[in-house]
Design a protein around this motif. Structure first.
Motif, mmCIF file in Angstrom:
data_model
loop_
_atom_site.group_PDB
_atom_site.id
_atom_site.type_symbol
_atom_site.label_atom_id
_atom_site.label_comp_id
_atom_site.label_asym_id
_atom_site.label_seq_id
_atom_site.Cartn_x
_atom_site.Cartn_y
_atom_site.Cartn_z
ATOM 1 N N ASP A 70 18.863 14.874 8.997
ATOM 2 C CA ASP A 70 18.880 15.229 7.796
ATOM 3 C C ASP A 70 18.351 16.637 7.703
ATOM 4 O OD1 ASP A 70 18.449 14.833 4.669
ATOM 5 O OD2 ASP A 70 17.599 13.216 5.025
ATOM 6 N N PHE A 73 13.511 16.230 5.250
ATOM 7 C CA PHE A 73 12.958 14.910 4.932
ATOM 8 C C PHE A 73 10.920 14.851 5.168
ATOM 9 C CE2 PHE A 73 13.492 9.685 5.830
ATOM 10 C CZ PHE A 73 13.334 9.483 4.345
ATOM 11 N N PHE A 111 21.978 13.863 5.001
ATOM 12 C CA PHE A 111 21.708 11.968 5.849
ATOM 13 C C PHE A 111 23.057 11.564 5.894
ATOM 14 C CE2 PHE A 111 20.532 7.425 5.028
ATOM 15 C CZ PHE A 111 20.502 7.783 6.238
ATOM 16 N N ALA A 128 16.748 10.644 11.724
ATOM 17 C CA ALA A 128 16.516 11.069 10.301
ATOM 18 C C ALA A 128 15.716 10.073 9.567
ATOM 19 C CB ALA A 128 18.068 11.417 10.082
ATOM 20 N N GLY A 129 14.421 9.152 9.781
ATOM 21 C CA GLY A 129 14.265 8.620 9.364
ATOM 22 C C GLY A 129 14.797 6.921 8.755
ATOM 23 N N MET A 130 15.940 7.300 10.217
ATOM 24 C CA MET A 130 17.029 5.976 9.920
ATOM 25 C C MET A 130 16.443 5.270 9.529
ATOM 26 S SD MET A 130 20.924 6.027 11.482
ATOM 27 C CE MET A 130 22.251 4.849 10.855
ATOM 28 N N SER A 131 16.642 4.060 8.702
ATOM 29 C CA SER A 131 15.844 2.329 8.298
ATOM 30 C C SER A 131 17.090 1.920 9.394
ATOM 31 C CB SER A 131 16.318 1.675 7.328
ATOM 32 O OG SER A 131 15.119 2.755 6.762
ATOM 33 N N ARG A 136 23.382 -1.618 8.907
ATOM 34 C CA ARG A 136 23.975 -0.756 9.140
ATOM 35 C C ARG A 136 24.170 -1.023 11.226
ATOM 36 N NH1 ARG A 136 19.486 3.489 7.277
ATOM 37 N NH2 ARG A 136 21.097 3.870 5.552
ATOM 38 N N LYS A 176 18.950 8.870 -2.690
ATOM 39 C CA LYS A 176 20.024 9.864 -1.855
ATOM 40 C C LYS A 176 20.887 8.899 -1.165
ATOM 41 C CE LYS A 176 17.762 12.176 1.306
ATOM 42 N NZ LYS A 176 16.688 12.128 2.487
ATOM 43 N N GLY A 178 23.799 6.405 0.160
ATOM 44 C CA GLY A 178 23.353 6.320 1.342
ATOM 45 C C GLY A 178 22.456 5.397 2.079
ATOM 46 N N SER A 179 21.482 5.865 1.224
ATOM 47 C CA SER A 179 20.075 5.729 1.626
ATOM 48 C C SER A 179 20.093 4.065 1.315
ATOM 49 C CB SER A 179 18.814 6.638 1.157
ATOM 50 O OG SER A 179 18.807 6.353 -0.338
ATOM 51 N N GLU A 180 18.049 4.101 2.333
ATOM 52 C CA GLU A 180 18.339 2.544 1.665
ATOM 53 C C GLU A 180 17.028 3.074 0.411
ATOM 54 O OE1 GLU A 180 14.537 1.183 4.698
ATOM 55 O OE2 GLU A 180 15.303 -0.774 4.240
ATOM 56 N N ASP A 220 11.332 6.894 0.644
ATOM 57 C CA ASP A 220 10.959 5.929 1.119
ATOM 58 C C ASP A 220 9.689 6.651 0.929
ATOM 59 O OD1 ASP A 220 13.182 5.360 2.609
ATOM 60 O OD2 ASP A 220 12.732 6.373 4.075
ATOM 61 N N TYR A 246 12.172 3.125 10.939
ATOM 62 C CA TYR A 246 13.025 3.748 11.110
ATOM 63 C C TYR A 246 13.661 3.575 12.931
ATOM 64 C CZ TYR A 246 11.792 6.502 7.053
ATOM 65 O OH TYR A 246 11.287 6.633 6.212
HETATM 66 N N1 GLN Z 1 15.331 5.523 5.297
HETATM 67 C C1 GLN Z 1 15.943 5.729 4.581
HETATM 68 C C2 GLN Z 1 17.460 5.097 5.448
HETATM 69 O O1 GLN Z 1 17.248 4.792 6.880
HETATM 70 C C3 GLN Z 1 16.371 7.027 4.011
HETATM 71 C C4 GLN Z 1 16.469 8.428 5.468
HETATM 72 C C5 GLN Z 1 16.698 9.642 5.073
HETATM 73 O O2 GLN Z 1 17.104 10.396 3.833
HETATM 74 N N2 GLN Z 1 17.098 9.874 5.778
HETATM 75 O O3 GLN Z 1 18.721 4.787 4.471
#
Ligand code: GLN
Length: 507
Positions: A70, A73, A111, A128-131, A136, A176, A178-180, A220, A246
Motif C-alpha cells: 500500500d 497504511f 492497496f 499490505a495489511g491484507m486481510s 480472496r 478504501k 477493494g478493502s475489507e 482497519d 493479515y
Molecule cells: N485489511 C484491509 C484489507 O485487506 C485493508 C488493507 C489496506 O488498506 N492496506 O482489505
C-alpha cells in the motif's frame, strides 16, 4: 485470470495495429527485454517447472522478488521523515528476507493497485495489511496470519453529530477501494441508509472526512488508532468489528517457494522474539510527533521531491523523443499519397487521441501483462503510454504544419526542376517547422504535466512523491503547494528556453 496465448490475440485490425505499435515502441526503448530481469517471472517459471518435474521447491534463497504494498497504511507501511519505507510489514518482510536469504524489491503502489499488480504478475507477492478473506483465498494463497485486525469507523475530531451507524442516514462515508473496510461499509449501507464512496488510499480518505465531503471513514482499527495518535484530525466512535487477520499473499499456485520461505521466516521471528520487537517498535510509540513549520516541510520533503522531479524529467524526455519520431513518421504518412499509409496514421491517431491517457496507462501496466503473460516495468509502461499518446498529437501537429504551407510553394519548387523529396526538404519542411514550433512547445508542456498521471501505476515521479509525503504527515495542502511550485518552475524555465531557441532558429 485467464491468459490468452499470444497467438490468439486476433482482435481485427485495431488490436493488431496497437500490438504493432507496442512492439515498435518497446524496441525503440530497448528496455522491454531488460525489464523482465528485475521481475519475478523467471524464478517463478523455474519454480513451476521444477514443481511440475516433481521436485519439491521450498527454497527461495538467492532470488529477488518484487513485492507490492500500500502507499500508506501506518503503522504497517509508510514513509519516515527521510522518505524511507518503514512499518511493521516492511520490517517483517525485510527481516524474513534476510533470515531466508532472499531479496525483495518493494513497490509502493496503493492497496487496490498492489492486488492488480499481483494478479497481472507484475509482482510476486503482496504485503499490505491484507486481510485473509474467503473471497480472496479463491485467487490468492496466503501465509500464516501475522496480525489480527478488524474494521472501525472514525469521524472528524470536532464532529459531535455522528456517534453510531444509525447517525449515518442520508450521509456519505468513505472506505478504501477493494478493502475489507469497503466490503463492510457496503454490507450495512442499506440497513443504515448511507452511501459509500471508495477512494484509493487512507490519506485521501482522511482528507475527505476532514474536508467534510464524507462524514465518516471505515478503515482497519490499528491504522485508525495510529493515525489518531499522530493527530490526523479524526476520532474513533465505534467498537471494532470482528475482522480477519493479515497475511502475505501470492497468486494461487504460484511462487510457492516464496510463500514457504515467508512462513518459515515468520515462525523463526516469532520464536526468537524479533516479531514482538517489530510490533512493539511501532505500536508502543503513541506520542505525537511535533510538526515543523512550512519551511521545515520544504526542507524535509526536498530530497524525495527532487528524486521525483528527476523521474518526471526522465519520463518526459524519453517520451517526447519517441513521440517526435512517431509524430514525424505518421505525420508524413498522413500527407502521403498512399491510402494505406494514410489509413495507418489515421487509425493510430484515432486510437490514442480517442481514449483517455489514464485508461492507456492502466492498460499498458495492468492489462497488457495479463493478456500476454509478459510483465512490464513501470518506467517502460509509463513511457510507452506517454509517447504513444503524445505521438498522436504530434502527428497532427506535423500534418497541420505541412499542409499549412501554401501548395504553390511545392508546385513552384517542382517546376524549377527540384524533385519531390528535395522540394519537401528544402522548401516545404523548413516553413512547416516554423509553423509547428509553438504547437510542439505546447505539447512538451502537456506531456511533462501528464507524467503526473503515472502516479496511479506507482511510477515514483513528482506527484507520486508528494502523495507519499502527505500520506504520512497529513499536510496535504502545503505539500501540494510545494509540488505545484516545482512543476511551475520547471515548466517556466523550459518554455522560456524553447522560446529563445524558437526565436533564434525560426527567424
Ligand atoms: N485489511 C484491509 C484489507 O485487506 C485493508 C488493507 C489496506 O488498506 N492496506 O482489505
Amino acid at each position: 485470470m485467464h491468459k490468452l496465448p499470444p497467438m490468439r490475440r486476433r482482435r481485427g485490425g485495431t488490436f493488431a495495429a496497437l500490438a504493432a505499435f507496442f512492439t515498435v515502441a518497446t524496441m525503440f526503448l530497448g528496455i522491454g527485454g531488460a525489464s523482465a530481469l528485475s521481475m519475478p517471472s523467471a524464478p517463478a517459471a523455474a519454480a513451476q517447472a521444477a514443481t511440475q518435474a516433481g521436485i519439491q521447491v521450498t527454497d527461495a534463497s538467492g532470488k529477488k522478488f518484487a513485492v507490492a504494498t500500500d502507499t500508506t497504511f501506518a503503522p504497517f507501511e509508510f514513509r519516515d521523515g527521510s522518505g524511507e519505507l518503514v512499518g511493521i510489514d516492511m520490517d517483517l518482510l525485510r527481516a524474513i528476507a534476510k533470515q531466508e536469504g532472499f531479496e525483495v524489491d518493494i513497490k509502493s503502489l496503493g492497496f487496490d493497485a498492489a492486488l492488480q499488480a499481483l494478479q497481472s504478475n507484475q509482482v510476486a507477492g503482496v504485503i499490505a495489511g491484507m486481510s485473509i478473506t474467503d473471497e480472496r483465498k479463491k485467487i490468492f494463497d496466503f501465509s500464516e496470519p501475522y496480525f489480527d485486525s478488524g474494521v472501525q469507523m472514525a469521524v472528524g475530531k470536532n464532529d459531535s453529530d455522528i456517534k453510531s451507524y444509525a447517525d449515518l442516514k442520508g450521509k456519505t462515508v468513505t472506505a478504501k477501494r477493494g478493502s475489507e473496510g469497503e466490503t463492510f461499509a457496503n454490507s450495512i449501507k442499506d440497513q443504515y441508509g448511507f452511501t459509500v464512496k471508495a477512494l484509493a488510499d487512507s490519506a485521501t480518505m482522511y482528507d475527505d472526512v476532514k474536508a467534510g465531503n464524507s462524514v465518516a471513514v471505515f478503515d482497519d482499527y490499528p491504522v485508525l488508532a495510529y493515525g489518531v495518535s499522530q493527530n490526523n484530525g479524526l476520532k474513533i466512535v465505534t467498537e471494532k468489528e470482528q475482522g480477519s487477520s493479515y497475511g502475505f499473499a501470492v497468486n494461487k499456485g504460484q511462487n510457492q517457494d516464496l510463500l514457504a520461505a515467508f512462513n518459515d521466516g515468520l515462525a523463526t521471528l516469532k520464536a526468537n522474539g524479533e516479531y514482538d520487537k517489530i510490533l512493539d517498535k511501532y505500536l508502543a510509540k503513541s506520542e505525537v510527533t511535533e510538526q515543523g513549520g512550512f519551511f521545515q516541510l520544504v526542507k524535509d520533503s526536498f530530497p524525495a521531491l527532487m528524486k521525483g522531479l528527476w523521474l518526471t524529467i526522465v519520463a518526459t524526455v524519453l517520451s517526447l523523443a519517441i513521440a517526435l519520431v512517431l509524430g514525424i513518421l505518421f505525420g508524413f504518412f498522413k500527407v502521403s499519397e498512399s491510402k494505406i499509409l494514410r489509413g495507418i496514421a489515421t487509425t493510430y491517431v484515432a486510437i490514442f487521441r480517442g481514449t483517455p491517457l489514464l485508461v492507456q496507462a492502466f492498460f499498458f501496466y495492468f492489462g497488457l501483462p495479463q493478456m500476454t503473460g509478459q510483465p512490464i516495468d513501470v518506467l517502460t509502461a509509463g513511457v510507452l503510454t506517454l509517447s504513444l499518446n503524445a505521438g498522436a498529437y504530434m502527428t497532427e501537429i506535423v500534418r497541420g504544419g505541412i499542409q499549412s504551407v501554401d501548395p504553390g510553394q511545392l508546385e513552384a519548387s517542382r517546376s524549377l526542376g527540384l524533385g519531390y523529396v528535395t522540394s519537401m526538404r528544402r522548401v516545404v519542411v523548413p516553413q512547416a517547422i516554423k509553423i509547428m514550433t509553438p504547437s510542439f512547445i505546447n505539447q512538451f508542456v502537456i506531456t511533462l504535466k501528464d507524467t503526473s498521471l503515472l502516479a496511479v501505476i506507482g511510477f515514483a515521479e513528482l506527484t507520486y512523491q508528494g502523495q507519499q509525503i502527505y500520506a504520512s504527515n497529513f499536510r496535504t495542502g502545503e505539500t501540494l503547494l510545494i509540488v505545484a511550485a516545482l512543476y511551475f518552475i520547471v515548466i517556466t524555465i523550459l518554455t522560456q528556453l524553447s522560446n529563445v531557441l524558437d526565436r533564434k532558429f525560426n527567424k
